[in-house]
Design an enzyme around this catalytic site. Structure first.
Site, PDB file in Angstrom:
ATOM      1  N   ALA A   1       0.878  -1.193   0.000  1.00 20.12           N
ATOM      2  CA  ALA A   1       0.000   0.000   0.000  1.00 20.12           C
ATOM      3  C   ALA A   1       0.905   1.231   0.000  1.00 20.12           C
ATOM      4  O   ALA A   1       0.816   2.111   0.860  1.00 20.12           O
ATOM      5  CB  ALA A   1      -0.969  -0.002   1.179  1.00 20.12           C
ATOM      6  N   LEU A   2       1.769   1.254  -0.982  1.00 17.65           N
ATOM      7  CA  LEU A   2       2.883   2.212  -0.982  1.00 17.65           C
ATOM      8  C   LEU A   2       2.431   3.646  -1.244  1.00 17.65           C
ATOM      9  O   LEU A   2       1.526   3.896  -2.029  1.00 17.65           O
ATOM     10  CB  LEU A   2       3.918   1.800  -2.027  1.00 17.65           C
ATOM     11  CG  LEU A   2       4.521   0.406  -1.839  1.00 17.65           C
ATOM     12  CD1 LEU A   2       5.570   0.134  -2.922  1.00 17.65           C
ATOM     13  CD2 LEU A   2       5.149   0.235  -0.458  1.00 17.65           C
TER      14      LEU A   2
ATOM     15  N   ASP B   1       4.235   8.012  -1.020  1.00 21.70           N
ATOM     16  CA  ASP B   1       5.496   8.714  -1.275  1.00 21.70           C
ATOM     17  C   ASP B   1       6.512   8.560  -0.137  1.00 21.70           C
ATOM     18  O   ASP B   1       7.712   8.729  -0.350  1.00 21.70           O
ATOM     19  CB  ASP B   1       5.231  10.210  -1.515  1.00 21.70           C
ATOM     20  CG  ASP B   1       4.612  10.446  -2.880  1.00 21.70           C
ATOM     21  OD1 ASP B   1       4.536   9.476  -3.674  1.00 21.70           O
ATOM     22  OD2 ASP B   1       4.198  11.588  -3.156  1.00 21.70           O
ATOM     23  N   GLY B   2       6.029   8.292   1.077  1.00 21.25           N
ATOM     24  CA  GLY B   2       6.951   8.056   2.196  1.00 21.25           C
ATOM     25  C   GLY B   2       7.822   6.834   1.912  1.00 21.25           C
ATOM     26  O   GLY B   2       9.056   6.862   2.069  1.00 21.25           O
ATOM     27  N   HIS B   3       7.173   5.741   1.473  1.00 19.41           N
ATOM     28  CA  HIS B   3       7.925   4.528   1.108  1.00 19.41           C
ATOM     29  C   HIS B   3       8.901   4.840  -0.031  1.00 19.41           C
ATOM     30  O   HIS B   3      10.055   4.412  -0.016  1.00 19.41           O
ATOM     31  CB  HIS B   3       6.982   3.415   0.635  1.00 19.41           C
ATOM     32  CG  HIS B   3       6.030   2.916   1.674  1.00 19.41           C
ATOM     33  ND1 HIS B   3       4.671   3.093   1.578  1.00 19.41           N
ATOM     34  CD2 HIS B   3       6.234   2.227   2.820  1.00 19.41           C
ATOM     35  CE1 HIS B   3       4.071   2.531   2.615  1.00 19.41           C
ATOM     36  NE2 HIS B   3       4.996   1.997   3.389  1.00 19.41           N
TER      37      HIS B   3
ATOM     38  N   GLN C   1       3.174  -9.531  13.418  1.00 23.60           N
ATOM     39  CA  GLN C   1       3.327  -8.236  14.085  1.00 23.60           C
ATOM     40  C   GLN C   1       1.995  -7.523  14.342  1.00 23.60           C
ATOM     41  O   GLN C   1       1.970  -6.420  14.866  1.00 23.60           O
ATOM     42  CB  GLN C   1       4.273  -7.324  13.306  1.00 23.60           C
ATOM     43  CG  GLN C   1       3.712  -6.740  12.029  1.00 23.60           C
ATOM     44  CD  GLN C   1       4.795  -6.015  11.241  1.00 23.60           C
ATOM     45  OE1 GLN C   1       5.730  -6.598  10.712  1.00 23.60           O
ATOM     46  NE2 GLN C   1       4.660  -4.687  11.189  1.00 23.60           N
TER      47      GLN C   1
ATOM     48  N   GLY D   1      11.747   4.403   8.131  1.00 24.16           N
ATOM     49  CA  GLY D   1      11.196   5.735   8.333  1.00 24.16           C
ATOM     50  C   GLY D   1      11.124   6.126   9.801  1.00 24.16           C
ATOM     51  O   GLY D   1      10.762   5.307  10.654  1.00 24.16           O
TER      52      GLY D   1
ATOM     53  N   MET E   1       2.143  10.628   6.115  1.00 28.09           N
ATOM     54  CA  MET E   1       1.680   9.611   5.167  1.00 28.09           C
ATOM     55  C   MET E   1       1.693   8.245   5.840  1.00 28.09           C
ATOM     56  O   MET E   1       2.632   7.926   6.579  1.00 28.09           O
ATOM     57  CB  MET E   1       2.595   9.580   3.945  1.00 28.09           C
ATOM     58  CG  MET E   1       2.406  10.796   3.085  1.00 28.09           C
ATOM     59  SD  MET E   1       3.441  10.715   1.620  1.00 28.09           S
ATOM     60  CE  MET E   1       3.049  12.298   0.907  1.00 28.09           C
ATOM     61  N   SER E   2       0.650   7.474   5.594  1.00 27.58           N
ATOM     62  CA  SER E   2       0.555   6.134   6.184  1.00 27.58           C
ATOM     63  C   SER E   2      -0.385   5.302   5.325  1.00 27.58           C
ATOM     64  O   SER E   2      -1.385   5.825   4.807  1.00 27.58           O
ATOM     65  CB  SER E   2      -0.017   6.243   7.606  1.00 27.58           C
ATOM     66  OG  SER E   2      -0.480   4.982   8.028  1.00 27.58           O
TER      67      SER E   2
HETATM   68  P1  AMP Z   1       5.177  -0.048   6.435  1.00 24.21           P
HETATM   69  O1  AMP Z   1       4.826  -0.441   5.054  1.00 24.21           O
HETATM   70  O2  AMP Z   1       4.126   0.786   7.135  1.00 24.21           O
HETATM   71  O3  AMP Z   1       5.678  -1.184   7.274  1.00 24.21           O
HETATM   72  O4  AMP Z   1       6.410   0.947   6.296  1.00 24.21           O
HETATM   73  C1  AMP Z   1       7.581   0.557   5.617  1.00 24.21           C
HETATM   74  C2  AMP Z   1       8.651   1.570   5.886  1.00 24.21           C
HETATM   75  O5  AMP Z   1       8.230   2.853   5.423  1.00 24.21           O
HETATM   76  C3  AMP Z   1       8.953   1.736   7.382  1.00 24.21           C
HETATM   77  O6  AMP Z   1      10.339   1.871   7.569  1.00 24.21           O
HETATM   78  C4  AMP Z   1       8.225   3.007   7.725  1.00 24.21           C
HETATM   79  O7  AMP Z   1       8.778   3.690   8.838  1.00 24.21           O
HETATM   80  C5  AMP Z   1       8.390   3.803   6.452  1.00 24.21           C
HETATM   81  N1  AMP Z   1       7.380   4.855   6.370  1.00 24.21           N
HETATM   82  C6  AMP Z   1       6.043   4.732   6.627  1.00 24.21           C
HETATM   83  N2  AMP Z   1       5.439   5.917   6.500  1.00 24.21           N
HETATM   84  C7  AMP Z   1       6.398   6.820   6.177  1.00 24.21           C
HETATM   85  C8  AMP Z   1       6.390   8.233   5.930  1.00 24.21           C
HETATM   86  N3  AMP Z   1       5.275   8.939   6.009  1.00 24.21           N
HETATM   87  N4  AMP Z   1       7.581   8.826   5.625  1.00 24.21           N
HETATM   88  C9  AMP Z   1       8.715   8.097   5.545  1.00 24.21           C
HETATM   89  N5  AMP Z   1       8.787   6.776   5.765  1.00 24.21           N
HETATM   90  C10 AMP Z   1       7.639   6.141   6.085  1.00 24.21           C
END
Ligand code: AMP
Length: 281
Positions: free
Chosen positions: A32-33, A35-37, A61, A149, A186-187
């Site tokens: 679910a990528l 721009d943060g990813h 998890q 992140g 972003m999430s």
């Molecule tokens: P996730 O898919 O939520 O497990 O996140 C994968 C990686 O992306 C993790 O290292 C998160 O910390 C990072 N991440 C998630 N949201 C953001 C964001 N808004 N900005 C930068 N990195 C992020």
């Protein structure tokens, strides 16, 4: 971009590249990528010859089964974004590939106090699950550099500890949180917010800025009370609002004006749990 689903095929590929002197950067994700990813992919590409990304929604998890069931999956769009960002390898394993013996024989890691506070306290078992999967992924990818992140502040601390205790010999690079135009971090979980929840969600960012602006003027006890009020007034159910030492996450009761501190928030907007943090000094 090469898409690989099996651990041994991945290892073969990466070994060949490493034997040819290539450096490997790795970005683990649950898909679910946004721009943060992609900012992590970009950082890895700038510092490594080859960038590997993984997408795996890791069951161990999730302490809340509903959260796991409702985790957004957008694989086609993810592949497009990764291609566009110039990712070299996407590792896309199945649950049986990652947990061939099921979930009973998973290892336990000695994470110390960090596992008992904040996310550790409110999501029992979460960091054990994170370590189980990140350890497996790191063993499979064997990268030189790992990109994560700062949005998941405590997770970065946990992974640093995992790297130390398991002697994994990879360097963790923690990258800044990317935000929407209005400031919401972003999430992937933001996709689950309806219009009203999305409006309310901004309160977390407002509270973090409020704390940053007032940390020198008010007592921490007062600031935490106000923060909780701001959140509940906007339909949030906070798990915690904490002002803590930036290196240990031990709560700070009186700030001396010098200690590096961070504000961290986790709160539910109806069923969706959001987290964010901000350095206050
Ligand atoms: P996730 O898919 O939520 O497990 O996140 C994968 C990686 O992306 C993790 O290292 C998160 O910390 C990072 N991440 C998630 N949201 C953001 C964001 N808004 N900005 C930068 N990195 C992020």
């Amino acid at each position: 971009m090469t898409i690989i689903k099996g651990i041994s095929a991945l290892q073969e590929n990466v070994n060949f590249l490493k034997n040819n002197g290539k450096t490997i950067g790795f970005v683990p994700t649950m898909g679910a990528l946004h721009d943060g990813h992609i900012s992590l992919i970009t950082a890895s590409k700038a510092e490594n010859d080859i960038t590997v990304c993984s997408i795996f929604v890791n069951p161990t998890q999730f302490n809340d089964p509903k959260d796991f069931e409702k985790y957004p999956i957008t694989i086609e769009a993810d592949i497009e974004k990764l291609e566009l960002a110039g990712t070299n390898i996407l590792f896309l394993p199945s649950v049986t590939e990652m947990y061939p013996d099921g979930f009973d024989k998973v290892p336990h890691y000695d994470l110390g106090v960090i596992e008992t506070i904040l996310e550790g306290k409110f999501r029992p078992g979460h960091f054990q699950g994170v370590c189980q999967i990140v350890h497996k992924l790191l063993k499979a990818v064997q990268p030189h550099n790992l990109y994560m992140g700062q949005k998941d502040y405590q997770q970065c601390m946990v992974i640093n500890r995992l790297i130390q205790i398991e002697n994994l010999g990879v360097k963790l690079h923690t990258r800044p949180t990317l935000r929407e135009k209005d400031g919401l971090a972003m999430s992937s979980r933001n996709m689950r917010l309806n219009e009203e929840e999305r409006k309310n969600a901004l309160t977390i960012y407002r509270v973090l800025n409020y704390l940053k602006d007032h940390i020198e003027k008010e007592s921490i006890a007062y600031l935490l009370d106000r923060s909780n009020l701001m959140l509940t007034d906007n339909n949030f159910r906070p798990d915690y609002v904490s002002i803590a030492d930036a290196e240990t996450l031990v709560p700070v009761e009186n700030w001396d004006g010098h200690q590096k501190i961070v504000a961290l928030i986790a709160a539910y907007q109806n069923e969706v749990r959001l987290i964010d943090n901000m350095a206050l000094d």
